[in-house]
Write an enzyme that holds these catalytic residues in place. Structure first.
Site, short mmCIF file in Angstrom:
data_model
loop_
_atom_site.label_atom_id
_atom_site.label_comp_id
_atom_site.label_asym_id
_atom_site.label_seq_id
_atom_site.Cartn_x
_atom_site.Cartn_y
_atom_site.Cartn_z
CG ASP A 265 -0.18 0.71 2.41
OD1 ASP A 265 0.53 0.00 3.15
OD2 ASP A 265 -0.32 1.95 2.56
CB CYS B 20 -1.75 4.42 -19.78
SG CYS B 20 -2.97 4.13 -18.49
CB CYS C 98 -6.38 4.20 -17.57
SG CYS C 98 -6.03 5.96 -17.58
CB CYS D 133 -4.47 7.20 -21.10
SG CYS D 133 -3.39 7.64 -19.72
CG HIS E 4 -2.66 7.94 -15.43
ND1 HIS E 4 -2.54 7.05 -16.49
CD2 HIS E 4 -1.39 8.20 -15.01
CE1 HIS E 4 -1.25 6.81 -16.72
NE2 HIS E 4 -0.54 7.48 -15.84
ZN LIG Z 1 -3.78 6.23 -17.98
#
Ligand SMILES: [Zn+2]
Ligand SMILES: CC#C[C@H]1NC(N)=Nc2cc3[nH]c(NC)nc3cc21
Length: 371
Positions: A267, A305, A307, A310, A336
């Protein structure tokens, strides 16, 4: 028992292991990164977004939720899962670290720790039993034992006494554990950078037979090679059929190095914290999106990326939002950064399954710019 570890395979090239941790609120693949949601929220993220990015387990914090809103209110809400509308797994830290890092210390007694509320100044007392009672009210899937977190650095004598107290407190936590079939409880290995004390702490806790083990106090400023060395002789002492959690770690390179040394869970507040000042993690290293050079840059934060951020937003737009201190901008950088670390761990797991985590580390460190 509430928590079980399923070992899937060990990487032939390194000591890394692929596994699954099963909890009452679902399972998660390991090695895994756990987003931090200290005050019952992963800052600026909704539970739906966390689910979307496959954050299967998040952290929250006993000390903070005890002070605000109070564990009684969360218990009345039906527990932390219901209170924050999160039905994935939750791990709560015990408050040990916060008491020693946030409050001006009054004193440590065998019974527990007297200190002042860092917000109101009122006198408070936290003990193994109280920390367990709060986590019982929160209903987290994984609880942490209440440990003494010594200052860094500390003398061998001080650290030895501290490790022995932490082991006695760990036993008291096990005795105070009310619902072991519904909540797991991890012991926390201490010992600073003293090999003998790290081994002693690990052996003490293993003899108490916890469902899982955390390694604490290894990202409080010591150089990374000391952290790596501590792991190299601590993880082999821990049982192979239980999860191993390296607390407060960490940066992308530390996650890879920890996984190589047999760590299953990590974490760190880094991805969410740096996101709130407009810094992004990308496969080519860190990117400070408020930098003027991105004013007309209509490419994604990271072209490698996939995501949601992005795929739909540009550096120029995010830079604009961050410069205007627009909350949406920090939501985009946070989403992100979390996705980046969760994706990194997915690539680590794939590398383990293909016995090439050492090669992966080399390529990743080269691309990201680690030495
Ligand atoms: Zn991203
Ligand atoms: C000494 C010790 C210790 C550990 N004890 C408990 N209960 N929580 C922790 C949380 C941490 N976060 C970070 N971040 C740098 N290091 C941590 C270490 C601990």
């Amino acid at each position: 028992t509430a928590i079980t570890y399923e070992h899937i395979k060990t990487c032939q090239q390194t000591g890394a292991r692929l596994g699954k941790v099963h909890t009452p609120h679902g399972s998660f693949d390991t090695p895994a990164f756990m987003p931090v949601g200290t005050l019952a929220t992963v800052k600026t993220m909704s539970p739906e977004e966390l689910q979307e990015m496959n954050a299967n387990i998040i952290l929250s914090n006993t000390y903070h939720l005890w002070l605000r809103p109070g564990e009684d209110i969360i218990e009345e809400a039906g527990g932390l899962h219901r209170f924050m509308n999160w039905d994935g797994a939750i791990l709560t830290d015990s408050g040990g670290f916060q008491v020693f890092s946030l409050s001006d210390m009054r004193d440590i007694k065998e019974e527990g720790v007297h200190f002042r509320n860092h917000l109101s100044g009122e006198k408070l007392f936290l003990s193994p039993e109280k920390a367990m009672s709060i986590q019982n009210s929160l209903g987290s899937d994984i609880m942490m034992a209440f440990d003494e977190c010594p200052p860094y650095p500390a003398s061998h004598d001080y650290m030895k006494a501290s490790v022995e107290r932490t082991s006695r407190w760990a036993e008291r936590c096990l005795k105070a554990h009310e619902r072991p079939s519904e909540q797991g409880l991890f012991g926390i290995v201490q010992g600073g950078e003293y090999d003998d004390l790290r081994k002693q702490s690990a052996k003490d806790l293993v003899s108490l037979d916890f469902p899982g083990y955390a390694i604490g106090g290894l990202s409080v400023g010591e150089p990374k090679d000391i952290m790596n060395r501590m792991l190299e002789f601590t993880t082999p002492i821990l049982p192979a059929d239980k999860p191993r959690y390296l607390m407060g770690v960490g940066s992308p390179d530390s996650l890879v190095d920890g996984a190589i040394r047999g760590i299953d869970m990590f974490d760190c507040v880094l991805p969410t914290r740096i996101a709130r000042n407009g810094t992004c993690m990308t496969s080519g290293g860190r990117l400070v999106v408020r930098n003027a050079k991105y004013a007309r840059d209509f490419s994604p934060i990271d072209e490698n990326c996939d995501c949601h951020v992005c795929k739909n937003y540009t550096r120029a737009y995010i830079r604009h939002l961050v410069k205007c201190n627009e909350t949406f901008g920090f939501r985009l950088t946070t989403y992100h950064n979390l996705y980046f670390l969760i994706e990194l761990m997915k690539q680590v797991r794939t590398a383990i399954s293909e016995d090439r985590l050492g090669d992966f580390k080399e390529a990743f460190f080269e691309q990201y710019g680690f030495n």
